[in-house]
Write a protein that holds these residues in place. Structure first.
Motif, PDB file in Angstrom:
ATOM      1  N   HIS A 249     -54.076  -9.491  -8.610  1.00 21.31           N
ATOM      2  CA  HIS A 249     -53.304 -10.152  -7.555  1.00 21.31           C
ATOM      3  C   HIS A 249     -52.651  -9.123  -6.653  1.00 21.31           C
ATOM      4  O   HIS A 249     -52.407  -7.991  -7.051  1.00 21.31           O
ATOM      5  N   LYS A 250     -52.317  -9.584  -5.450  1.00 22.78           N
ATOM      6  CA  LYS A 250     -51.798  -8.654  -4.432  1.00 22.78           C
ATOM      7  C   LYS A 250     -50.284  -8.605  -4.380  1.00 22.78           C
ATOM      8  O   LYS A 250     -49.603  -9.609  -4.594  1.00 22.78           O
ATOM      9  N   THR A 251     -49.799  -7.437  -4.068  1.00 26.35           N
ATOM     10  CA  THR A 251     -48.373  -7.264  -3.782  1.00 26.35           C
ATOM     11  C   THR A 251     -48.281  -6.856  -2.315  1.00 26.35           C
ATOM     12  O   THR A 251     -49.027  -5.975  -1.875  1.00 26.35           O
ATOM     13  N   ARG A 252     -47.354  -7.537  -1.573  1.00 27.40           N
ATOM     14  CA  ARG A 252     -47.165  -7.137  -0.169  1.00 27.40           C
ATOM     15  C   ARG A 252     -45.727  -6.695   0.007  1.00 27.40           C
ATOM     16  O   ARG A 252     -44.809  -7.404  -0.412  1.00 27.40           O
ATOM     17  N   ILE A 253     -45.559  -5.538   0.595  1.00 29.96           N
ATOM     18  CA  ILE A 253     -44.205  -5.037   0.835  1.00 29.96           C
ATOM     19  C   ILE A 253     -44.076  -4.723   2.322  1.00 29.96           C
ATOM     20  O   ILE A 253     -44.870  -3.945   2.868  1.00 29.96           O
ATOM     21  N   GLY A 254     -43.096  -5.346   2.976  1.00 29.06           N
ATOM     22  CA  GLY A 254     -42.965  -5.227   4.432  1.00 29.06           C
ATOM     23  C   GLY A 254     -42.367  -3.899   4.877  1.00 29.06           C
ATOM     24  O   GLY A 254     -41.843  -3.113   4.067  1.00 29.06           O
ATOM     25  N   ASP A 255     -42.401  -3.670   6.178  1.00 34.81           N
ATOM     26  CA  ASP A 255     -41.893  -2.422   6.773  1.00 34.81           C
ATOM     27  C   ASP A 255     -40.457  -2.145   6.334  1.00 34.81           C
ATOM     28  O   ASP A 255     -39.649  -3.067   6.209  1.00 34.81           O
TER      29      ASP A 255
ATOM     30  N   VAL B  24     -40.448  -3.652 -11.258  1.00 38.57           N
ATOM     31  CA  VAL B  24     -41.800  -4.162 -11.463  1.00 38.57           C
ATOM     32  C   VAL B  24     -42.041  -5.315 -10.500  1.00 38.57           C
ATOM     33  O   VAL B  24     -41.229  -6.233 -10.418  1.00 38.57           O
ATOM     34  N   MET B  25     -43.156  -5.246  -9.756  1.00 36.20           N
ATOM     35  CA  MET B  25     -43.523  -6.344  -8.861  1.00 36.20           C
ATOM     36  C   MET B  25     -44.608  -7.131  -9.586  1.00 36.20           C
ATOM     37  O   MET B  25     -45.735  -6.619  -9.744  1.00 36.20           O
ATOM     38  N   VAL B  26     -44.292  -8.338 -10.030  1.00 33.97           N
ATOM     39  CA  VAL B  26     -45.305  -9.122 -10.731  1.00 33.97           C
ATOM     40  C   VAL B  26     -46.109  -9.905  -9.683  1.00 33.97           C
ATOM     41  O   VAL B  26     -45.619 -10.866  -9.109  1.00 33.97           O
ATOM     42  N   ALA B  27     -47.329  -9.453  -9.464  1.00 34.76           N
ATOM     43  CA  ALA B  27     -48.159 -10.026  -8.396  1.00 34.76           C
ATOM     44  C   ALA B  27     -48.790 -11.353  -8.849  1.00 34.76           C
ATOM     45  O   ALA B  27     -48.978 -11.550 -10.047  1.00 34.76           O
ATOM     46  N   PRO B  28     -49.088 -12.270  -7.913  1.00 27.41           N
ATOM     47  CA  PRO B  28     -48.910 -12.127  -6.472  1.00 27.41           C
ATOM     48  C   PRO B  28     -47.439 -12.255  -6.066  1.00 27.41           C
ATOM     49  O   PRO B  28     -46.763 -13.163  -6.523  1.00 27.41           O
ATOM     50  N   VAL B  29     -47.014 -11.348  -5.209  1.00 28.52           N
ATOM     51  CA  VAL B  29     -45.622 -11.406  -4.780  1.00 28.52           C
ATOM     52  C   VAL B  29     -45.478 -10.722  -3.429  1.00 28.52           C
ATOM     53  O   VAL B  29     -46.291  -9.843  -3.079  1.00 28.52           O
ATOM     54  N   GLU B  30     -44.466 -11.150  -2.685  1.00 29.21           N
ATOM     55  CA  GLU B  30     -44.278 -10.607  -1.351  1.00 29.21           C
ATOM     56  C   GLU B  30     -42.832 -10.167  -1.163  1.00 29.21           C
ATOM     57  O   GLU B  30     -41.905 -10.919  -1.468  1.00 29.21           O
ATOM     58  N   ILE B  31     -42.645  -8.951  -0.691  1.00 25.26           N
ATOM     59  CA  ILE B  31     -41.304  -8.418  -0.429  1.00 25.26           C
ATOM     60  C   ILE B  31     -41.184  -8.309   1.098  1.00 25.26           C
ATOM     61  O   ILE B  31     -41.996  -7.625   1.725  1.00 25.26           O
ATOM     62  N   GLY B  32     -40.218  -8.969   1.652  1.00 22.75           N
ATOM     63  CA  GLY B  32     -40.105  -8.998   3.111  1.00 22.75           C
ATOM     64  C   GLY B  32     -39.677  -7.659   3.695  1.00 22.75           C
ATOM     65  O   GLY B  32     -39.182  -6.777   2.983  1.00 22.75           O
ATOM     66  N   ALA B  33     -39.825  -7.544   5.004  1.00 21.40           N
ATOM     67  CA  ALA B  33     -39.453  -6.311   5.698  1.00 21.40           C
ATOM     68  C   ALA B  33     -37.966  -6.028   5.481  1.00 21.40           C
ATOM     69  O   ALA B  33     -37.141  -6.946   5.446  1.00 21.40           O
ATOM     70  N   GLY B  34     -37.640  -4.774   5.268  1.00 22.47           N
ATOM     71  CA  GLY B  34     -36.243  -4.364   5.127  1.00 22.47           C
ATOM     72  C   GLY B  34     -35.575  -4.864   3.864  1.00 22.47           C
ATOM     73  O   GLY B  34     -34.364  -4.655   3.677  1.00 22.47           O
ATOM     74  N   ALA B  35     -36.292  -5.512   2.978  1.00 20.13           N
ATOM     75  CA  ALA B  35     -35.691  -5.999   1.725  1.00 20.13           C
ATOM     76  C   ALA B  35     -35.402  -4.818   0.807  1.00 20.13           C
ATOM     77  O   ALA B  35     -35.970  -3.725   0.963  1.00 20.13           O
ATOM     78  N   TYR B  36     -34.498  -5.063  -0.166  1.00 27.43           N
ATOM     79  CA  TYR B  36     -34.163  -4.008  -1.102  1.00 27.43           C
ATOM     80  C   TYR B  36     -34.228  -4.574  -2.515  1.00 27.43           C
ATOM     81  O   TYR B  36     -33.667  -5.631  -2.790  1.00 27.43           O
ATOM     82  N   ILE B  37     -34.892  -3.865  -3.386  1.00 28.02           N
ATOM     83  CA  ILE B  37     -35.020  -4.307  -4.780  1.00 28.02           C
ATOM     84  C   ILE B  37     -34.106  -3.431  -5.631  1.00 28.02           C
ATOM     85  O   ILE B  37     -34.217  -2.201  -5.594  1.00 28.02           O
ATOM     86  N   GLY B  38     -33.206  -4.061  -6.393  1.00 30.79           N
ATOM     87  CA  GLY B  38     -32.306  -3.306  -7.258  1.00 30.79           C
ATOM     88  C   GLY B  38     -33.071  -2.627  -8.380  1.00 30.79           C
ATOM     89  O   GLY B  38     -34.093  -3.140  -8.853  1.00 30.79           O
ATOM     90  N   ALA B  39     -32.569  -1.487  -8.815  1.00 29.39           N
ATOM     91  CA  ALA B  39     -33.232  -0.717  -9.868  1.00 29.39           C
ATOM     92  C   ALA B  39     -33.446  -1.585 -11.106  1.00 29.39           C
ATOM     93  O   ALA B  39     -32.626  -2.442 -11.431  1.00 29.39           O
TER      94      ALA B  39
ATOM     95  N   SER C 221     -35.408  -4.016 -11.672  1.00 27.84           N
ATOM     96  CA  SER C 221     -35.700  -5.440 -11.475  1.00 27.84           C
ATOM     97  C   SER C 221     -37.146  -5.772 -11.828  1.00 27.84           C
ATOM     98  O   SER C 221     -38.054  -4.958 -11.611  1.00 27.84           O
ATOM     99  N   VAL C 222     -37.330  -7.006 -12.326  1.00 28.34           N
ATOM    100  CA  VAL C 222     -38.679  -7.529 -12.498  1.00 28.34           C
ATOM    101  C   VAL C 222     -38.824  -8.645 -11.473  1.00 28.34           C
ATOM    102  O   VAL C 222     -38.211  -9.702 -11.608  1.00 28.34           O
ATOM    103  N   ILE C 223     -39.580  -8.392 -10.431  1.00 29.00           N
ATOM    104  CA  ILE C 223     -39.645  -9.321  -9.298  1.00 29.00           C
ATOM    105  C   ILE C 223     -40.842 -10.247  -9.473  1.00 29.00           C
ATOM    106  O   ILE C 223     -41.991  -9.800  -9.535  1.00 29.00           O
ATOM    107  N   THR C 224     -40.555 -11.530  -9.588  1.00 30.35           N
ATOM    108  CA  THR C 224     -41.626 -12.508  -9.797  1.00 30.35           C
ATOM    109  C   THR C 224     -41.721 -13.498  -8.643  1.00 30.35           C
ATOM    110  O   THR C 224     -42.654 -14.286  -8.584  1.00 30.35           O
ATOM    111  N   LYS C 225     -40.720 -13.489  -7.760  1.00 33.84           N
ATOM    112  CA  LYS C 225     -40.680 -14.435  -6.636  1.00 33.84           C
ATOM    113  C   LYS C 225     -40.543 -13.670  -5.330  1.00 33.84           C
ATOM    114  O   LYS C 225     -40.050 -12.539  -5.309  1.00 33.84           O
ATOM    115  N   GLU C 226     -40.917 -14.324  -4.265  1.00 34.44           N
ATOM    116  CA  GLU C 226     -40.812 -13.719  -2.948  1.00 34.44           C
ATOM    117  C   GLU C 226     -39.378 -13.241  -2.668  1.00 34.44           C
ATOM    118  O   GLU C 226     -38.416 -13.893  -3.051  1.00 34.44           O
TER     119      GLU C 226
END
Ligand code: UD1
Ligand code: CA
Length: 451
Positions: A390-396, A405-420, A422-427
């Protein structure tokens, strides 16, 4: 005049001590027979026959896409016998050129010269060797005309002193070949049918025998042992290195540089030691590659810097990128201009946008990263659920914190910040901060449960 090429490749190559047929051993990444077939192709012959025997199926399978006629020589009874196997399929016209499957570096220009100098005569490619032992010797008369070839094992002491040897490569008009071959006898030291006995037959019939020489003796060097193969490999690599240096490429040590394939390298590029280029590689101007790197089927853009111990395979590295040390770019990686990939990072089938950074200890697979993304140390894309990728998309301008960890499929919007951590499962919407980890709880000693 039309040319038909016969490549003799039936021998076992006992001295290689290998289960692999000799002609399947590689020189600069290509099987020995592949080199000879390439030389044959360059001559645009009317037809090319390969006489094969040992490991027949394996050899045919390896070259199944080549336009050649395969002729089986089930039992190897000498070079003359090998050529005899082709006769039922050979046209009566034009010239026949005999090549050896284990003489890989023969050059088309040398062969062209041999063919043109002989025409309806017999042409022999010969060289003078300081140590001619083992080879067939060219015996000439007082006027310097070739009389015959005598094999080492059949030669007298005086004949063994002759230093002009038979390379084995020769050309004969097809009609003559057909007439002479049935007359070969095997009453010699090896009880074999020697192709070389044709020479005396030609002389007896008043057909001229002309000799020509290769530009360089290594062109006609045969491979009988692994040591000879290694020597020839070094000769070839040094030759490639020299050509590149002449074209403006700096090599820290030409003896520690290997090209196994086709490398197009621009001027003002510099390589430290132990670089291996495999397959189709293109390197643009201003690139610097540090020690111990392997680049396979890839393009490295202008001014890029590849740091030590980096592996790049089926990838495109954009201009001005920096990759490594200890990085691995796997197939399908595309780095846009100025991207930076640091140590212990693996990237697979991903697009990393311009100016983005993946600096430490990360795995990025099946991902699309925009521009100026910052990937924190230890970020992982969990791209595989056991069945599908599955794909992971991370914006500008987005950033991921360390160990996320980005659990794909998942999308990170532009300028978003992921805390140290984190297990990211949702947009994660544009500009948001996402924290997805257990909260820290501090428990004083007296509140801790005792067993
Ligand atoms: C041959 C020449 C010798 C020459 C030398 C150059 C003859 C009789 N001698 O000797 O004058 O100096 O090459 O290297 O021609 N092969 C077959 N089927 C066979 C025998 C050989 O396909 O029955 C192939 C081998 O795989 C090899 C080539 O022919 O590619 C040469 O055979 P090899 O046995 O190495 O010939 P030499 O004895 O070295
Ligand atoms: Ca030989």
């Amino acid at each position: 005049m039309s040319v038909r090429i016969l490549i003799l490749a039936a021998g076992q190559g006992t001295r290689m001590r290998s289960r692999l047929p000799k002609v399947m051993h590689h020189l600069a990444g290509k099987p020995l027979l592949g080199w000879v077939l390439d030389a044959a192709e360059a001559l645009q012959a009317a037809q090319t026959f390969v006489v094969h025997g040992h490991g027949a199926e394996q050899v045919r399978a390896a070259f199944s896409e080549r336009q050649v006629s395969w002729v089986l020589q089930a039992e190897q009874r000498g070079t003359g016998h090998a050529v005899q196997q082709v006769m039922p399929q050979l046209e009566d016209e034009g010239q026949v050129l005999v090549l050896y499957g284990d003489v890989p570096l023969i050059q088309p220009t040398t062969l062209q010269r041999l063919l043109e100098s002989s025409r309806d005569r017999v042409g022999l490619l010969t060289v003078e060797l300081a140590d001619p032992s083992g080879y067939g010797r060219i015996v000439r008369d007082d006027a310097g005309r070739v009389q015959r070839i005598v094999e080492h094992k059949d030669a007298s002491a005086a004949e063994r002193d002759l230093r002009e040897i038979n390379t084995g490569i020769l050309c004969v008009p097809a009609q003559r070949l057909k007439k002479w071959l049935p007359q070969l006898r095997s009453n010699n030291a090896q009880s074999e049918y020697y192709l070389t006995d044709l020479i005396a037959m030609a002389v007896a019939e008043g057909i001229g025998v002309v000799t020509s020489q290769p530009d360089h003796p290594d062109e006609v060097a045969g491979v009988n042992t692994r040591a000879q193969l290694a020597e020839l490999e070094r000769y070839y690599q040094l030759q490639q290195a020299r050509l590149l240096m002449d074209a403006g490429v700096s090599l820290a040590d030409p003896a520690r540089f290997d090209v196994r394939g086709r490398a197009r390298i621009a001027a003002d590029v510099s390589f430290d030691v132990n670089l291996v280029l495999e397959g189709e590689v293109e390197i643009e101007t201003g690139v610097h590659i540090e020690a111990n790197c392997l680049i396979r089927n890839s393009r490295i853009g202008a001014g890029a810097h590849i740091l030590a111990n980096t592996l790049v395979e089926d990838a495109i590295v954009g201009a001005g990128c920096s990759v490594g040390p200890f990085a691995r770019l796997r197939p399908g990686t595309v780095l846009a201009e100025g991207a930076k990939i640091g140590n212990f990072v693996e990237i697979k089938k991903s697009h990393i946008g311009a100016g983005s950074k993946v600096n430490h200890l990360s795995y990025i697979g099946d991902a699309e990263l925009g521009e100026k993304v910052n990937v924190g140390a230890g970020t992982i894309t969990a791209n595989y659920d056991g069945k599908h990728k599955h794909k992971t998309r991370i914006g500008d301008h987005a950033s991921t914190g360390a160990n996320s960890v980005m659990v794909a499929p998942v999308e990170i919007g532009a300028g978003a910040y992921i805390g140290a951590g984190s297990v990211i499962t949702k947009e994660v919407p544009t500009g948001n901060l996402a924290v997805a980890r257990g909260r820290q709880t501090n428990i004083p000693r007296d509140k801790q449960e005792q067993d």
